[in-house]
Write an enzyme that holds these catalytic residues in place. Structure first.
Site: not given
Length: 512
Positions: A194, A317
């Site tokens: 991220e 995810e």
């Protein structure tokens, strides 16, 4: 009285008809169909809340039966689930984790503060050896997410050398000093996590350059263990991020691009994991089914730069995200797991299966005690969630050849919004055909007619996951409230299989 009876009878008839909607599924040619990569059924274990400590890991001196500190009941459950890969140590945690703090004698390891998740102090007693040895026990491939946000190229590549170099080198000598002679041979590596957010709030252009630098210095050392390098990818619908990575990173430096997307009521008001109404359920399923659009559009961008589909889309995810359970640490993300989560799991895995030409790996967030977990623990007790049971039924699709399908689905309406009620995917492997079906409708049963004339199939058996209420879940007092059951509400006639799906149910059919 007669008019009242007639009106009531008419209303009952209308309701009966509305509760018996029909769907049709047509199976297409398998000639150019891809294989559903087993890694789509991957899992995720972050140093977050009670996932690692007091989840997987209870320590070697625990009264709870364990192997090297890892709970034996979790080992048994995950081996039975057949998990193909396990991602560790994060998540956001990965870009604050310095791997050398987690090796060597445990009583000499430094402590650290988990700044992302609850501000807890960790003693680094679960580190590289513990994780990779666990993966060996489970028979699963490790997926190491390495530190880019607060680390260095040298720290990163030293880790690669430590776990992979089989000859003599500074890091392999250090590994041997720590009682591991043989290299583990880790293939799958995440280059940061991220990077648009907790990994450093970077622009895609800046991160693409960083990725090229890190990827250049990664080596498989003896050419026996080719590295699979995964770039930190987009947040949900950030298509520009994917565009930049695919445009700017040479194809010889990258094997996968990640994507993260969660399902919730709204990001600001996620709501309870168990005390939700139909409106909240519908909103959650709306975000879950958005995965179809996300995978399609990110894949289209990747197709522009990689028409041969050599680079994989990695959804590492995904899952449901709600408010934490009352009385638990907000930073631990502990939530229950209901039939709503079974719907998320079934529909999302169907989407991944049907896009397996590009989606070749995914990781449910997370394995134990965090978000949409497959396992929950409390002291010496453990339970398997509805999500676990869905993934257990679906494991038949791992490394099976996809059977492309076309679904004509009735609508599930709430207010002025509507969703497709039926989700499905199909595959064949070792002479067995499997069809997974999900009905997300909160009230209506739906009969699905599947045209199987081209496949010459018969003699079906089936399992179902269902319950009386969407909010139903397994508890430590009643851990088997929701488990797969034999299912027989189907019939086969003249090449058509008719399956009647109860509201919010998952069914997997098998034909030999």
């Amino acid at each position: 009285m007669k008019k009242l009876f007639t009106a009531a009878f008419f209303l009952s008839a209308v309701l009966s008809l509305s509760a018996q909607q029909k769907s049709t599924i047509t199976l297409a040619s398998q000639d150019n169909a891809p294989t559903i990569n087993k890694h789509i059924y991957g899992h995720f274990a972050e140093h977050l809340g009670r996932c690692i400590y007091d989840g997987f890991y209870v320590g070697e001196n625990s009264k709870i039966p364990n192997t090297n500190g890892v709970r034996n009941d979790i080992i048994v459950a995950l081996k039975d689930l057949g998990i193909p890969n396990l991602r560790w140590p994060g998540g956001c945690f990965a870009d604050t984790y310095h791997w050398k703090d987690g090796i060597g004698p445990k009583d000499e390891r430094p402590t650290m503060v988990n700044q992302w998740w609850g501000g807890t102090t960790e003693d680094n007693s679960f580190g590289t050896h513990d994780f990779l040895d666990l993966c060996e026990i489970l028979g699963t491939e490790p997926y190491l997410a390495a530190n880019v946000g607060s680390g260095t190229v040298k720290e990163f590549t030293d880790w690669v050398q430590y776990v992979n170099h089989s000859g003599k080198s500074p890091m392999s000598d250090l590994r041997k000093k720590n009682s591991r002679e043989k290299a583990w041979g880790v293939s799958i590596w995440g280059v940061g996590n991220e990077m648009w957010g907790c990994g450093g709030n970077m622009t895609p252009e800046y991160y693409a350059n960083l990725f090229k630098q890190y990827s250049t210095f990664m080596s498989d050392w003896d050419n026996t263990n080719k590295l699979f390098r995964i770039a930190s990818g987009a947040n949900v619908a950030d298509y520009h991020w994917t565009e930049v990575l695919m445009r700017d990173i040479p194809k010889n430096l990258i094997e996968g691009v990640a994507l993260h997307s969660y399902s919730f009521v709204t990001w600001e008001k996620k709501g309870s994991s168990t005390k939700f109404n139909e409106e909240q359920y519908f909103a959650t399923m709306e975000t879950a089914l958005k995965m179809e659009e996300l995978v399609t559009k990110h894949s289209e961008i990747m197709d522009k730069y990689d028409p041969a589909k050599k680079i994989a889309l990695i959804v590492d995810e995904w899952g449901g995200w709600y408010d934490v359970e009352e009385g638990t640490n907000p930073g631990f993300l502990y939530q229950q797991n209901t039939m709503r989560d079974a719907m998320i799991a079934g529909t999302t895995l169907n989407i991944f299966n049907n896009h397996s030409d590009r989606v070749r790996m995914a990781n449910l967030a997370q394995t134990v005690n965090v978000l949409q977990a497959v396992i929950l623990t409390k002291g010496d007790k453990m339970l398997l969630t509805p999500t676990y049971h869905v993934m257990h039924l679906y494991k038949v699709h791992q490394d099976a050849k996809l059977i492309p399908i076309k679904v004509d689905s009735p609508e599930y309406k709430f207010g002025d919004k509507k969703l497709s009620a039926i989700s499905a995917s199909a595959s064949v492997k070792d002479g067995k055909t499997h069809i997974s079906l999900v009905n997300i409708h909160a009230k209506d049963k739906i009969t699905v007619d599947i045209d199987l004339a081209k496949l010459n199939l018969k003699d079906f058996t089936a399992k179902i996951i269902s319950s009386s209420k969407l909010q139903d879940h397994n508890t430590f007092e009643n851990p088997n409230a929701i488990t797969p059951k034999d299912f027989k509400d189907f019939k086969f006639k003249k090449g058509t299989l008719s399956v009647t799906l109860p509201p919010f149910s998952v069914v997997v059919l098998e034909s030999k």
